[in-house]
Design an enzyme around this catalytic site. Sequence first.
Site, PDB file in Angstrom:
ATOM      1  CD  GLU A   1       4.847  -0.364  13.171  1.00 28.56           C
ATOM      2  OE1 GLU A   1       2.939  -1.197  12.358  1.00 28.56           O
ATOM      3  OE2 GLU A   1       5.206  -0.392  13.924  1.00 28.56           O
TER       4      GLU A   1
ATOM      5  CG  ASN B   1      -0.756   0.132   2.651  1.00 25.59           C
ATOM      6  OD1 ASN B   1       0.507  -0.650   2.310  1.00 25.59           O
ATOM      7  ND2 ASN B   1      -1.333   0.316   3.678  1.00 25.59           N
TER       8      ASN B   1
HETATM    9  P1  NDP Z   1       1.042  -9.404   3.223  1.00 30.03           P
HETATM   10  O1  NDP Z   1       1.154  -9.883   4.645  1.00 30.03           O
HETATM   11  O2  NDP Z   1       0.609 -10.683   2.230  1.00 30.03           O
HETATM   12  O3  NDP Z   1       2.015  -9.250   2.966  1.00 30.03           O
HETATM   13  C1  NDP Z   1       3.346  -8.924   3.376  1.00 30.03           C
HETATM   14  C2  NDP Z   1       4.806  -8.818   3.180  1.00 30.03           C
HETATM   15  O4  NDP Z   1       5.408  -9.972   3.158  1.00 30.03           O
HETATM   16  C3  NDP Z   1       4.774  -8.965   1.308  1.00 30.03           C
HETATM   17  O5  NDP Z   1       6.359  -7.863   0.383  1.00 30.03           O
HETATM   18  C4  NDP Z   1       4.738 -10.287   1.008  1.00 30.03           C
HETATM   19  O6  NDP Z   1       5.223 -10.774  -0.302  1.00 30.03           O
HETATM   20  C5  NDP Z   1       5.912 -10.435   2.246  1.00 30.03           C
HETATM   21  N1  NDP Z   1       5.782 -12.069   2.386  1.00 30.03           N
HETATM   22  C6  NDP Z   1       4.264 -13.237   2.623  1.00 30.03           C
HETATM   23  N2  NDP Z   1       5.149 -14.015   3.210  1.00 30.03           N
HETATM   24  C7  NDP Z   1       5.979 -14.522   3.658  1.00 30.03           C
HETATM   25  C8  NDP Z   1       6.828 -15.667   4.539  1.00 30.03           C
HETATM   26  N3  NDP Z   1       6.263 -16.091   4.732  1.00 30.03           N
HETATM   27  N4  NDP Z   1       7.568 -14.902   4.783  1.00 30.03           N
HETATM   28  C9  NDP Z   1       8.627 -14.128   4.379  1.00 30.03           C
HETATM   29  N5  NDP Z   1       7.992 -12.913   3.185  1.00 30.03           N
HETATM   30  C10 NDP Z   1       6.662 -12.784   3.534  1.00 30.03           C
HETATM   31  O7  NDP Z   1      -0.121  -8.073   3.226  1.00 30.03           O
HETATM   32  P2  NDP Z   1      -0.149  -7.270   1.902  1.00 30.03           P
HETATM   33  O8  NDP Z   1       1.184  -7.291   1.052  1.00 30.03           O
HETATM   34  O9  NDP Z   1      -1.375  -7.856   1.108  1.00 30.03           O
HETATM   35  O10 NDP Z   1      -0.846  -5.890   2.510  1.00 30.03           O
HETATM   36  C11 NDP Z   1      -1.152  -6.155   3.559  1.00 30.03           C
HETATM   37  C12 NDP Z   1      -1.443  -6.012   4.461  1.00 30.03           C
HETATM   38  O11 NDP Z   1      -0.177  -5.124   5.403  1.00 30.03           O
HETATM   39  C13 NDP Z   1      -2.971  -5.406   5.838  1.00 30.03           C
HETATM   40  O12 NDP Z   1      -2.953  -6.627   6.380  1.00 30.03           O
HETATM   41  C14 NDP Z   1      -2.419  -4.046   6.157  1.00 30.03           C
HETATM   42  O13 NDP Z   1      -3.546  -3.895   7.840  1.00 30.03           O
HETATM   43  C15 NDP Z   1      -1.271  -4.744   6.312  1.00 30.03           C
HETATM   44  N6  NDP Z   1      -0.186  -3.676   6.565  1.00 30.03           N
HETATM   45  C16 NDP Z   1       0.952  -3.062   8.177  1.00 30.03           C
HETATM   46  C17 NDP Z   1       0.401  -1.479   7.707  1.00 30.03           C
HETATM   47  C18 NDP Z   1       1.409  -1.272   9.324  1.00 30.03           C
HETATM   48  O14 NDP Z   1       2.209  -0.710   9.500  1.00 30.03           O
HETATM   49  N7  NDP Z   1       0.678  -2.160  10.836  1.00 30.03           N
HETATM   50  C19 NDP Z   1       0.716  -0.839   7.187  1.00 30.03           C
HETATM   51  C20 NDP Z   1       0.766  -1.277   6.062  1.00 30.03           C
HETATM   52  C21 NDP Z   1      -0.331  -2.593   5.767  1.00 30.03           C
HETATM   53  P3  NDP Z   1       4.305 -10.898  -1.509  1.00 30.03           P
HETATM   54  O15 NDP Z   1       3.826  -9.749  -1.429  1.00 30.03           O
HETATM   55  O16 NDP Z   1       5.691 -10.442  -2.549  1.00 30.03           O
HETATM   56  O17 NDP Z   1       3.550 -11.847  -1.757  1.00 30.03           O
END
Ligand code: NDP
Length: 485
Positions: free
Chosen positions: A251, A154
Amino acid sequence: MSYDTQPAASHFVAGGYVEDTAGAEIEVIHPATGAVIARLHEATDRIVELAMVSALEAQEVWAAMTGAERGRVLRRAADLIRERNRALSELETMDTGKPLQETLVADAASGADALEYFGGLAGTLTGEHIQLGGNWAYTRREPLGLCVGIGAWNYPTQIACWKAAPALACGNAMIFKPSETTPLCALKVAEILVEAGAPAGLFNVVQGRAEVGSALVTDPRVAKVSLTGSVPTGRRVYAAAAAGIKSVTMELGGKSPLIVFEDADVEDAVGGAILGNFYSSGQICSNGTRVFVQKGLRDRFLRRLAERLEGVVMGDPMDEAVNFGPLVSAAQRDKVVGYIRTGLGEGARLVCGGEAVPGGGYFVQPTVFADVTDGMVIARDEIFGPVMAVLDFEHEDEVVRRANATEFGLSAGVFTRDLARAHRVIGNLHAGTCFINSYNDAPVEMPFGGMKMSGVGRENARAAIDHYSQLKSVFVRMGAVEAPY
Ligand code: NDP
């Protein structure tokens, strides 16, 4: 200037762009049209190894510099980001679909703030002196070493900078893996840091999906993992980091309450609810998606909300007159539409919106449900899209109890003119980042992070320093050592 959406290569490692076409392809899609704007490759083992080795080498050089010298590099990077704000914002808009009207003020600008703030702090980081009679002790504030940053889709520029700035200020190196959905902007942050004088390899960007993230997290050379993502991913990454006893910052997601009392300024409360639900088309972790409105104000609140939502200008996010963009991907649009159907099926009352917009882009109308009750799925799950749930309440105690009845604890907001009540209610809410008569302000000077399932650790402010450095204690005996034999 403007940037090509196709970068020179997929990864930025060891001070420059690097490619390995053996990695699986990543198609980068502009969410407003569905057009492919770049093709990248996932990092192979070779790329990950190159990043590891160069980051470890750079970290030694970087940690040997003074804090003031490190700070100068970070502040120079902040200046370069500000100079290139328009080009960076356009790239962010192409990558995420967020309106240029937003990205011009919220993304690279926030990243620059972080680099400037932590650049300023870098020269002030110290341990302490502890006098112990004639003897004494001191602490040294030392870097952790090699940190891994993993980002959500995002806020790709902001997330990269919020993680890099405190990490680098403390003398660490970082390997950052953006979300594969929005991989373009972090590469520019890496480019700019090198231009500002960071040693080659200090901040590396490697692309990939979960497998690459997992390879980074489990590598024994990595000291710390900072993730921005969902709770399920957080649980997996935290567990993997725990196996190596690594530090973490998590986060994660939220389903935050925004509480509007009858005495609130209704225009401000409606404005806060709009910002806290529809900015970035609702794709913000800290959004106040459970809007509790005290019964006496409910109808007026909903009327003004519906009227003000007529001001939404949906369309090409590159047009600065547009203030509402698409969701980031077809998958996210489908997920959000699925939740809207669920809300209708659960008997929530649709006040406005409720439809995906036909065409190539991933637009969903800003959607408001009223008469939502606590048990409904749309009041419990993080939807991560433009869907506001309005719930009624009567009493302060009741709303506090209901607001806290969630596994999440990222944010909370209160609108009221009664300031004693505002502080009392905030004091009783289980949330890490709170707002009074405001919503979603996130200045770098203020710690940001969640309680309960929403996270571990804090980003921004001085608080972040504790999460990117460690203390070494040193006892100094000034006299003879008295041993028993
Ligand atoms: P995801 O949890 O799907 O992914 C986050 C990141 O982690 C991506 O880069 C993803 O890779 C990576 N990832 C996924 N699985 C693994 C693993 N097993 N090991 C290491 N890395 C991994 O989140 P989204 O990208 O869908 O974002 C939305 C979510 O993020 C929402 O729940 C939102 O609330 C949260 N969020 C929290 C914030 C905060 O500051 N608290 C701010 C912004 C968002 P890939 O996408 O390439 O699969």
